[in-house]
Design a protein around this motif. Structure first.
Motif, PDB file in Angstrom:
ATOM      1  N   UNK A 154       0.821  -1.213   0.000  1.00  0.00           N
ATOM      2  CA  UNK A 154       0.000   0.000   0.000  1.00  0.00           C
ATOM      3  C   UNK A 154       0.854   1.261   0.000  1.00  0.00           C
ATOM      4  N   UNK A 155       2.028   1.192   0.637  1.00  0.00           N
ATOM      5  CA  UNK A 155       2.929   2.339   0.637  1.00  0.00           C
ATOM      6  C   UNK A 155       3.390   2.685  -0.759  1.00  0.00           C
ATOM      7  N   UNK A 156       3.657   1.663  -1.589  1.00  0.00           N
ATOM      8  CA  UNK A 156       4.059   1.897  -2.977  1.00  0.00           C
ATOM      9  C   UNK A 156       2.955   2.634  -3.722  1.00  0.00           C
ATOM     10  N   UNK A 157       1.723   2.145  -3.541  1.00  0.00           N
ATOM     11  CA  UNK A 157       0.586   2.759  -4.234  1.00  0.00           C
ATOM     12  C   UNK A 157       0.357   4.187  -3.778  1.00  0.00           C
ATOM     13  N   UNK A 194       7.428   1.982 -12.155  1.00  0.00           N
ATOM     14  CA  UNK A 194       7.926   0.603 -12.079  1.00  0.00           C
ATOM     15  C   UNK A 194       9.026   0.422 -11.035  1.00  0.00           C
ATOM     16  N   UNK A 195       9.840   1.466 -10.830  1.00  0.00           N
ATOM     17  CA  UNK A 195      10.895   1.373  -9.808  1.00  0.00           C
ATOM     18  C   UNK A 195      10.284   1.298  -8.413  1.00  0.00           C
ATOM     19  N   UNK A 196       9.273   2.120  -8.153  1.00  0.00           N
ATOM     20  CA  UNK A 196       8.619   2.119  -6.836  1.00  0.00           C
ATOM     21  C   UNK A 196       7.971   0.771  -6.560  1.00  0.00           C
ATOM     22  N   UNK A 197       7.235   0.258  -7.545  1.00  0.00           N
ATOM     23  CA  UNK A 197       6.522  -1.007  -7.333  1.00  0.00           C
ATOM     24  C   UNK A 197       7.462  -2.204  -7.275  1.00  0.00           C
TER      25      UNK A 197
END
Length: 318
Positions: free
Chosen positions: A248-251, A294-297
């Protein structure tokens, strides 16, 4: 579409079919530096999003609603940056920097379509996490394949509706003060600056529709995450809490970056007057965010990292 010219005190009409994208100022060294930055951002965006699409498609463990939406988000990001970057790169060393009226309208249409679709997809992804965490027993039936497909199609339809409205109203204006667009792509604020006549309806549409969608989607996402956080805090498993917080933090990071920059650019009246600041903000949401997604996820998601490793090991053994 015309701009007026004066001859012996009489007003005559000089028709034109092209715009000039002024882009960024500066000499050859500045243009070369900006070219290198844009090229690096675009290459990382293309490689990162294509890799995300391939990994999610090939790894059966990622065939779930969350990753189905993430794959669509990567596809939108890939197309989104490709609408802007190639033309911007070509213009850095171009003497004319000309774009046809039809080309400008087409670029704007797809930019608006993909940006709006991305906003709706982020809202859908928040709803997916809400159902998975807060309504786990109903999740398999609610988020079945057909429901996920309908949600994605709904996001594209919402994007198409906004794009048709914004494009039709914007390009029905007469551009009589100049054909020089103070930007590196065709967008509403710089186009309204060179339009003649009353642009109040266009500004109302821009701030009204974009403001409503940005604020509305942000409220939906915040409410979803309010329930999610409340559910997480009631969990007894520390490992489960950490995994959910990571996903959820990524989102939420992506949502904050995307909606924050769009709000600065489109959902406040001052956006139309500050074109130089707008160019910097535009670079952020057209190139930097599609590169970061894409890097975050992948960096914050254990499942994606493991899938990339499995794909790499499989490729090495072939």
């Amino acid at each position: 579409r015309f701009m007026p010219s004066h001859s012996n005190g009489n007003l005559s009409m000089a028709y034109f079919q092209d715009f000039v994208l002024e882009g960024f100022g500066g000499g050859l060294e500045t243009q070369a530096l900006l070219f290198a930055v844009f090229l690096a951002l675009y290459m990382v965006t293309v490689l990162g999003n294509i890799l995300m699409i391939i990994v999610i498609t090939l790894d059966a463990r990622l065939h779930s609603p969350m990753y189905f939406f993430l794959k669509n988000l990567s596809f939108v990001d890939l197309c989104y940056s490709s609408v802007i970057a190639p033309n911007a790169l070509a213009n850095f060393f171009s003497s004319s920097k000309v774009i046809t009226f039809a080309g400008c309208a087409t670029q704007f249409f797809f930019l608006c379509l993909l940006a709006t679709t991305e906003g709706f997809l982020l809202g859908v992804m928040a709803y997916d996490r809400f159902m998975a965490i807060c309504r786990p027993l109903r999740y398999p039936s609610t988020m079945c394949q057909s429901a996920c497909t309908r949600l994605v199609l709904g996001a594209y339809c919402g994007g198409c509706f906004n794009s048709v409205v914004q494009t039709s109203f914007t390009f029905h204006l007469s551009f009589c003060s100049s054909n020089r667009i103070n930007h590196f792509f065709c967008d509403v604020p710089p186009l309204l600056q060179i339009a003649c006549g009353n642009t109040a309806i266009n500004e109302l549409l821009l701030f009204g529709i974009c403001g409503f969608m940005i604020v509305g989607l942000a409220i939906v996402i915040l409410i979803s995450y309010g329930y999610i956080i409340a559910t997480i805090l009631r969990m007894r498993s520390g490992a489960g809490r950490r995994k959910i917080f990571s996903t959820c933090g990524s989102h939420m990071t992506v949502v904050t970056l995307f909606f924050g920059t769009l709000f600065v650019m489109y959902a406040q009246p001052g956006a139309i007057e500050s074109m130089e600041q707008g160019k910097v903000v535009s670079v952020f949401y057209t190139l930097v965010i599609p590169m970061l997604n894409p890097l975050i996820y992948s960096l914050r998601n254990k499942d994606v990292k493991e899938a990339v490793q499995r794909l790499g090991q499989k490729h090495m053994t072939m």
